[in-house]
Design an enzyme around this catalytic site. Structure first.
Site, mmCIF file in Angstrom:
data_model
loop_
_atom_site.group_PDB
_atom_site.id
_atom_site.type_symbol
_atom_site.label_atom_id
_atom_site.label_comp_id
_atom_site.label_asym_id
_atom_site.label_seq_id
_atom_site.Cartn_x
_atom_site.Cartn_y
_atom_site.Cartn_z
ATOM 1 C CD GLU A 18 27.510 8.868 -15.922
ATOM 2 O OE1 GLU A 18 28.150 9.234 -14.931
ATOM 3 O OE2 GLU A 18 26.591 9.559 -16.422
ATOM 4 C CD GLU B 216 27.209 9.555 -10.343
ATOM 5 O OE1 GLU B 216 26.350 8.690 -10.556
ATOM 6 O OE2 GLU B 216 28.443 9.314 -10.405
#
Length: 261
Positions: free
Chosen positions: A132, A112
Site C-alpha cells: 500500500e 490482511e
C-alpha cells in the site's frame, strides 16, 4: 450461483469459502459484501463449526482491494458489508475457528484477510507483501495487527517498505502455521478443519472471545471478567452440558461427545 465471485462448499460441520474472481481474486465492494453474508451465515448456523477461506487457482490467494473497481467508482471507504473488508475483519461475534489456506500471492488486503483467520496454512509457492505504501495509502488493518503478531521492527519494515517476502520468512516470524506443497494445501486444510470440527465448539467460542477481550486488557482485569462470567461465551460454556460431558468423559476414560449445548 456458478458465476458468483464467492463459492462455497459445505461438508458436515465444515464450510469452504473460495474467492473466485478472475484474474487475481481482487475484492471489490460487491464481493466484500457477499463474503460478509457468507460468514454471517456461517457464524449463525449452529451446525457449522469451522470455515476454510482460500482463493481459486494456483497463482493468487488475494491481492486485496480491486484498484480497477476503485478507478471505476468503488470508494475505498465504501460499504464493505456486515463483516468489513473481506467479510471477517470486523465480523462481531465470529467465535468459530477459521483457517486461511493461502494458495498463492497474498498482498495488501489479501494478507490482511489471511491475518483475520485463526490459523494460516500456505502453499510453498505463496508470497506476501503490504505494498500500500507504494500506492500512497495505508494498510490499515495490518498496521493494527501486524506489530502484535511479529516483532515490532520487522512489522514496521514490512509496512514501511512494502517489500515481498516468502513462506520461509513468514514461517520464521510465526506469521503462518505451516507450509505445504501446493498440491497438498487443501488436503491439509481439510484435515485440520476436521480435527477442529471434532472438538468442543463452546470452548472454541470462549477462547476466541477471551483472546479478543484480553488483547488490550490488564491480566487481572481480563481474569476477573472470565471468573465473573461477564463474557457471554464463557457464561454459556460454564452452564453447558458440554462442560459436564468433558468431565464425565475423562472420568469414564472415553472420547467426549460434543453437542454445542
Amino acid at each position: 450461483m456458478s458465476d458468483s465471485p464467492v463459492k462455497t462448499r459445505r461438508e458436515g460441520p465444515i464450510l469452504e469459502v473460495t474467492l473466485d474472481r478472475p484474474k487475481a481474486n481482487a475484492i471489490d465492494l460487491k464481493t466484500s459484501r457477499l463474503m460478509g453474508e457468507v460468514f454471517r451465515d456461517f457464524r449463525d448456523d449452529p451446525d457449522l463449526r469451522v470455515a476454510i477461506i482460500t482463493g481459486a487457482g494456483d497463482k493468487f490467494f488475494c491481492p486485496g482491494w480491486d484498484l480497477k473497481a476503485a478507478s471505476d467508482g468503488d470508494a475505498v471507504d465504501g460499504d464493505y458489508g456486515v463483516g468489513g473488508f473481506g467479510g471477517i475483519q470486523e465480523m462481531r461475534g465470529l467465535n468459530k475457528p477459521i483457517i486461511a489456506a493461502v494458495n498463492g500471492i497474498a498482498c495488501g488486503g489479501g494478507l490482511e484477510l489471511a491475518l483475520s483467520a485463526d490459523m494460516i496454512i500456505a502453499s510453498d509457492s505463496a508470497t506476501f507483501a503490504l505494498p500500500e505504501i507504494r500506492s500512497g495509502t495505508v494498510a490499515d488493518a495490518a498496521s493494527v495487527k501486524l506489530p502484535k503478531r511479529i516483532p515490532y521492527h520487522i512489522a514496521m519494515e514490512l509496512l514501511l517498505t512494502g517489500r515481498w517476502f516468502d513462506t520461509s520468512e513468514a514461517k520464521s516470524w510465526g506469521l503462518i502455521n505451516e507450509v505445504v506443497p501446493a498440491g497438498q494445501l487443501m488436503e491439509r486444510a481439510w484435515a485440520l478443519a476436521e480435527l477442529l470440527a471434532s472438538g468442543p465448539p463452546l470452548v472454541y467460542a470462549a477462547i476466541k472471545e477471551i483472546v479478543r477481550d484480553a488483547e488490550d486488557s490488564k491480566f487481572q482485569d481480563a481474569m476477573n471478567r472470565i471468573t465473573q462470567r461477564q463474557l457471554p461465551s464463557v457464561d454459556i460454556l460454564y452452564s453447558s452440558d458440554d462442560q459436564l460431558e468433558g468431565a464425565r468423559a475423562f472420568a469414564e476414560k472415553r472420547d467426549p461427545v460434543w453437542k454445542g449445548k
